[in-house]
Motif scaffolding. Sequence first.
Motif, mmCIF file in Angstrom:
data_model
loop_
_atom_site.group_PDB
_atom_site.id
_atom_site.type_symbol
_atom_site.label_atom_id
_atom_site.label_comp_id
_atom_site.label_asym_id
_atom_site.label_seq_id
_atom_site.Cartn_x
_atom_site.Cartn_y
_atom_site.Cartn_z
ATOM 1 N N CYS A 67 63.997 14.162 -18.757
ATOM 2 C CA CYS A 67 64.024 12.480 -18.484
ATOM 3 C C CYS A 67 64.209 11.924 -19.902
ATOM 4 O O CYS A 67 63.282 12.177 -20.407
ATOM 5 C CB CYS A 67 63.295 12.073 -17.619
ATOM 6 N N ARG A 68 65.092 11.360 -20.333
ATOM 7 C CA ARG A 68 65.244 10.687 -21.610
ATOM 8 C C ARG A 68 64.921 9.016 -21.444
ATOM 9 O O ARG A 68 65.078 8.452 -22.404
ATOM 10 C CB ARG A 68 66.510 11.047 -22.445
ATOM 11 N N THR A 69 64.755 8.689 -20.302
ATOM 12 C CA THR A 69 64.504 7.336 -20.207
ATOM 13 C C THR A 69 63.040 6.741 -20.849
ATOM 14 O O THR A 69 62.094 7.407 -20.431
ATOM 15 C CB THR A 69 64.528 6.846 -18.684
ATOM 16 N N GLN A 70 63.394 6.044 -22.048
ATOM 17 C CA GLN A 70 62.358 5.614 -22.724
ATOM 18 C C GLN A 70 60.931 5.067 -21.957
ATOM 19 O O GLN A 70 59.808 5.484 -22.227
ATOM 20 C CB GLN A 70 62.705 4.372 -23.825
ATOM 21 N N THR A 71 61.279 4.353 -20.814
ATOM 22 C CA THR A 71 60.003 3.764 -20.242
ATOM 23 C C THR A 71 59.902 4.259 -19.000
ATOM 24 O O THR A 71 58.877 4.100 -18.359
ATOM 25 C CB THR A 71 60.686 2.269 -19.726
ATOM 26 N N CYS A 72 60.340 5.643 -19.013
ATOM 27 C CA CYS A 72 59.766 6.435 -17.863
ATOM 28 C C CYS A 72 58.719 7.455 -18.338
ATOM 29 O O CYS A 72 58.978 8.276 -19.187
ATOM 30 C CB CYS A 72 61.033 7.302 -17.260
ATOM 31 N N VAL A 74 58.173 10.412 -16.832
ATOM 32 C CA VAL A 74 58.369 11.878 -16.592
ATOM 33 C C VAL A 74 59.226 12.298 -17.687
ATOM 34 O O VAL A 74 60.066 11.808 -18.018
ATOM 35 C CB VAL A 74 59.338 11.809 -15.093
ATOM 36 N N VAL A 75 58.733 13.772 -18.041
ATOM 37 C CA VAL A 75 59.654 14.456 -19.113
ATOM 38 C C VAL A 75 60.425 15.375 -18.403
ATOM 39 O O VAL A 75 61.440 15.507 -18.758
ATOM 40 C CB VAL A 75 58.751 15.061 -19.921
ATOM 41 N N TYR A 76 59.743 16.137 -17.411
ATOM 42 C CA TYR A 76 60.645 17.271 -16.996
ATOM 43 C C TYR A 76 60.402 16.982 -15.313
ATOM 44 O O TYR A 76 59.587 16.766 -14.750
ATOM 45 C CB TYR A 76 60.330 18.687 -17.127
ATOM 46 N N PHE A 77 61.574 17.334 -14.650
ATOM 47 C CA PHE A 77 61.694 17.302 -13.303
ATOM 48 C C PHE A 77 62.519 18.474 -12.659
ATOM 49 O O PHE A 77 63.365 18.892 -13.292
ATOM 50 C CB PHE A 77 61.923 15.952 -12.754
ATOM 51 N N SER A 78 62.275 19.120 -11.434
ATOM 52 C CA SER A 78 63.088 19.935 -10.911
ATOM 53 C C SER A 78 64.306 19.142 -10.311
ATOM 54 O O SER A 78 64.275 17.900 -9.852
ATOM 55 C CB SER A 78 62.380 20.691 -9.782
ATOM 56 N N ALA A 79 65.311 20.043 -10.460
ATOM 57 C CA ALA A 79 66.814 19.391 -9.883
ATOM 58 C C ALA A 79 66.630 18.776 -8.484
ATOM 59 O O ALA A 79 67.256 17.856 -8.098
ATOM 60 C CB ALA A 79 67.879 20.407 -9.925
ATOM 61 N N ASP A 80 65.595 19.354 -7.589
ATOM 62 C CA ASP A 80 65.585 18.732 -6.393
ATOM 63 C C ASP A 80 64.737 17.577 -6.251
ATOM 64 O O ASP A 80 64.331 16.997 -5.147
ATOM 65 C CB ASP A 80 65.095 19.817 -5.238
ATOM 66 N N GLY A 81 64.114 17.387 -7.382
ATOM 67 C CA GLY A 81 63.330 15.990 -7.559
ATOM 68 C C GLY A 81 61.769 16.312 -6.806
ATOM 69 O O GLY A 81 60.877 15.271 -6.873
ATOM 70 N N GLU A 82 61.721 17.476 -6.318
ATOM 71 C CA GLU A 82 60.153 17.764 -5.674
ATOM 72 C C GLU A 82 59.114 17.611 -6.728
ATOM 73 O O GLU A 82 57.806 17.440 -6.528
ATOM 74 C CB GLU A 82 60.388 19.015 -4.816
ATOM 75 N N GLN A 83 59.535 18.065 -8.194
ATOM 76 C CA GLN A 83 58.399 18.304 -9.038
ATOM 77 C C GLN A 83 58.699 17.349 -10.212
ATOM 78 O O GLN A 83 59.934 17.533 -10.717
ATOM 79 C CB GLN A 83 58.488 19.818 -9.413
ATOM 80 N N ALA A 84 57.674 16.983 -10.847
ATOM 81 C CA ALA A 84 57.835 16.192 -12.089
ATOM 82 C C ALA A 84 56.628 16.481 -12.883
ATOM 83 O O ALA A 84 55.558 16.414 -12.640
ATOM 84 C CB ALA A 84 58.043 14.727 -11.754
ATOM 85 N N PHE A 85 56.752 16.608 -14.349
ATOM 86 C CA PHE A 85 55.647 16.703 -15.328
ATOM 87 C C PHE A 85 55.878 15.264 -16.135
ATOM 88 O O PHE A 85 57.161 14.878 -16.656
ATOM 89 C CB PHE A 85 55.971 17.889 -15.990
ATOM 90 N N THR A 86 54.794 14.546 -16.549
ATOM 91 C CA THR A 86 54.957 13.624 -17.167
ATOM 92 C C THR A 86 54.240 13.851 -18.752
ATOM 93 O O THR A 86 53.789 14.995 -19.070
ATOM 94 C CB THR A 86 53.743 12.481 -16.683
ATOM 95 N N VAL A 87 54.496 12.624 -19.202
ATOM 96 C CA VAL A 87 54.164 12.895 -20.855
ATOM 97 C C VAL A 87 52.537 13.464 -21.160
ATOM 98 O O VAL A 87 52.332 14.075 -22.221
ATOM 99 C CB VAL A 87 54.141 11.351 -21.601
ATOM 100 N N GLU A 88 51.874 13.236 -20.270
ATOM 101 C CA GLU A 88 50.528 13.682 -20.377
ATOM 102 C C GLU A 88 50.403 15.136 -19.976
ATOM 103 O O GLU A 88 49.323 15.699 -20.523
ATOM 104 C CB GLU A 88 49.436 13.184 -19.324
#
Length: 172
Positions: A67-72, A74-88
Amino acid sequence: MTDSCCCPPEAGNAVCDLPAKDFQRSMRAANLCPECGRIGKAVEEQTVKALLSVSLREVQEAQYLFCRTQTCAVVYFSADGEQAFTVEQVRERVYQKEPKADNVFICYCFRHTVGDLRAASHKKLLAIVDDINTGINVGQCACDLRNPQGSCCLGNVRSMIKRLEAPALAIP
Ligand SMILES: [Zn+2]
């Protein structure tokens, strides 16, 4: 050969988002960030594995997107949207999330920061681009393992230089 950018595999050319790769566009259509709802950029599995700071037991057999949205957050997420990894949960500070932070890398392989570019003269900027190009050409880059976006930084570097050198035309 025509379905790839000019970069070698270690520059992450399989997931490069230069316009040459049209087929990715349709693939991306469903791949929306669960946090901000924007379309993510496909990344290879090794990028997620190399950049996460959490246990790699978390990594599923899934297509991950960046995810390249500056204000978001989340850095990585699974295509099904079930999993997300944040900047931390990522080992590097991410340029797209902090594009104005001087000490954040814009080129992760050859260690050029936002501040380096900002402080550089026109001549020095050309030297930096030259350094990156040379490194890529001789296979010294590892964008798929170093750059959180999983592909070569040149697009980011070129647009930052464009902004720096044409402040009147700068996009906020
Ligand atoms: Zn997002």
